[in-house]
Structure formats: structure tokens, C-alpha cells
Design a protein around this motif. Sequence first.
Motif, PDB file in Angstrom:
ATOM      1  N   VAL A 130      -2.115   6.025 -16.013  1.00 42.81           N
ATOM      2  CA  VAL A 130      -1.137   5.952 -14.918  1.00 42.81           C
ATOM      3  C   VAL A 130      -1.804   5.426 -13.653  1.00 42.81           C
ATOM      4  O   VAL A 130      -1.260   4.561 -12.960  1.00 42.81           O
ATOM      5  N   PHE A 131      -3.004   5.931 -13.342  1.00 45.20           N
ATOM      6  CA  PHE A 131      -3.728   5.441 -12.166  1.00 45.20           C
ATOM      7  C   PHE A 131      -4.078   3.964 -12.317  1.00 45.20           C
ATOM      8  O   PHE A 131      -4.029   3.205 -11.338  1.00 45.20           O
ATOM      9  N   ASP A 132      -4.442   3.549 -13.525  1.00 45.31           N
ATOM     10  CA  ASP A 132      -4.724   2.124 -13.770  1.00 45.31           C
ATOM     11  C   ASP A 132      -3.475   1.280 -13.513  1.00 45.31           C
ATOM     12  O   ASP A 132      -3.563   0.177 -12.969  1.00 45.31           O
ATOM     13  N   PHE A 133      -2.320   1.816 -13.896  1.00 46.69           N
ATOM     14  CA  PHE A 133      -1.069   1.082 -13.673  1.00 46.69           C
ATOM     15  C   PHE A 133      -0.764   0.964 -12.183  1.00 46.69           C
ATOM     16  O   PHE A 133      -0.273  -0.066 -11.722  1.00 46.69           O
ATOM     17  N   TYR A 134      -1.029   2.025 -11.408  1.00 45.98           N
ATOM     18  CA  TYR A 134      -0.868   1.932  -9.951  1.00 45.98           C
ATOM     19  C   TYR A 134      -1.667   0.743  -9.410  1.00 45.98           C
ATOM     20  O   TYR A 134      -1.171  -0.056  -8.598  1.00 45.98           O
ATOM     21  N   LYS A 135      -2.917   0.637  -9.863  1.00 46.59           N
ATOM     22  CA  LYS A 135      -3.801  -0.425  -9.383  1.00 46.59           C
ATOM     23  C   LYS A 135      -3.257  -1.797  -9.745  1.00 46.59           C
ATOM     24  O   LYS A 135      -3.234  -2.716  -8.914  1.00 46.59           O
ATOM     25  N   ILE A 136      -2.795  -1.948 -10.986  1.00 46.92           N
ATOM     26  CA  ILE A 136      -2.227  -3.224 -11.431  1.00 46.92           C
ATOM     27  C   ILE A 136      -1.009  -3.587 -10.589  1.00 46.92           C
ATOM     28  O   ILE A 136      -0.846  -4.736 -10.156  1.00 46.92           O
ATOM     29  N   SER A 137      -0.149  -2.596 -10.341  1.00 50.48           N
ATOM     30  CA  SER A 137       1.070  -2.846  -9.578  1.00 50.48           C
ATOM     31  C   SER A 137       0.763  -3.277  -8.146  1.00 50.48           C
ATOM     32  O   SER A 137       1.363  -4.219  -7.625  1.00 50.48           O
TER      33      SER A 137
END
Length: 265
Positions: free
Chosen positions: A246-253
Motif C-alpha cells: 500500500v505504501f509503495d502504491f502511495y509512492k507510485i501515485s
Amino acid sequence: MPFCIVILVDPHALCEAASCNTFSEKLKLKSELVEVAPLSVIIEMDNETQVICLRKLKCKQNLLHNADGSARFSQGDTSVIAAVYGPVQAKARMEKVKEAAVEVIFKDTNGLQSCEDKKMEQFIRNTCTEIILTESYPRTAISIIIQIENDAGSLLSCVLNASIMALMNAGIPLKYLIGSVCCAIVEEDIVCDPTKSQEIACQSVLTVVFDKKTRNVIGISSQLGNVKIPVFQNIVKTARVAVEKVFDFYKISVQKNLEKLNNLQ
């Protein structure tokens, strides 16, 4: 200690954005859907190999023009829209002298609120109040409006993740980011990000919230059943691994939105 994120923007991009009524309006025209495919992680637990699976994550920010920040967040078929308004002058009944008041309004698909919805609303309010630098805006109010589009399981974790994306989009200063993962016990197995059918068939459901800075647990909500201590410890361990995605997805977004910002020049 609180921290700040400083983003350097090309001045030509700012000049071009100034041709719109607000800079955020220019960004709204450039917003796009960010998504990642279903994720899986393999971990060792109690001398056994366990596969942690998360459904497809999707997020689109700046979709509401009248809000200070907004985001549509989806986990599989579960979809939530979060909108942030404020800080604005607080009404007398909710005004706090030394800090901002955080208000959360939770709206289900049918527009009605059950006791479970009220419980969820309070948990979201307490969690968001904990992470927002409310002392920076005394005598004001920050409102977070949650609209459920579709509940296909793991609703509370989806709502919390949507709220964080909307708060970031609104530029509200935060002490730290949080990520949330829902776990269910299905036939003695731990299932992360369960679907609605899995939640109906399970023995218990827990939503665990983690601090991105320290990876500590800052909140747990039990939606169903009781959990023994050894099982609870395994749930937290499993959720701590899953929340990294989920944190990785925040970064991608955020990176995708910064790329769009740079393309304004």
C-alpha cells in the motif's frame, strides 16, 4: 517531530497554471487514474510458507472541483470517494481554541447510516485527528466526506487509504502517513484484503492501521468475532508485510501526479 515535504516546481509551469482560476484547477485537468495489478508476497510464518495477496489498487485524485482535495480509491471492486474541505472557520459548536476540529461524514450507498457505519465513522475521525497537525490551524475545521460507491469487502481499509490520498491532495500537513490492511480468518487461514463473500464466511475480521514512519500499529478495528492472542499476533505480522504494498502504491501515485505536474511546462 513533524516533517514537511518540499516540492520544487518549474516556474514556467507555475506561470502557465496561473492562467486558470487556481493552480489546483490546472492540475485537475491533468489528473489521471493510477493503478497497479493484483499483488502477492510470500512470507514465512510458523515454519510455513504463506502467500499474501492483495487485489488491484486504483486511485485518481482531483476528481471533485469544489473540494480542496479529493480521491477515488479502489481495492478490487470496493470503491470509495473521499473529499476534504478546509481548513475553514469552525462553527461555534465545534470550535477548538488551540487546534482544528476534524469532522468525518460517512455516507453509505443508500444514504443511510447504520450503527456499524457510526462506529466506522468514529474510528476514521480518531485516526485522522491523530495524524493531522491540528495545532497548526486553531479555531478551524477540517471536514472529510466519505462516499461509498461499492462495498465488495475490506471497506474500512479502503476508506482510510482513500482519506489519506485526499488529505495529501488537499495539502493538509500530516505528522506521518498511514496505511491500512484488512485481514480475515477463513478456516484458520489469514486472508488479506478479503472480498465480501470471504467476510461473510469468515470467523473474524480485523482492520490494522500502520504508521509509515515507524511501521508501528496505531489503530485496530474489529468488525466481527473474537481473536486469540497468537492468531492476533500473526494477523499483525501478516498485515505489516502487506501494508508495504500500500505504501509503495502511495509512492507510485504521487510520482505519477508529479510527472503530470512537470508536463504542464
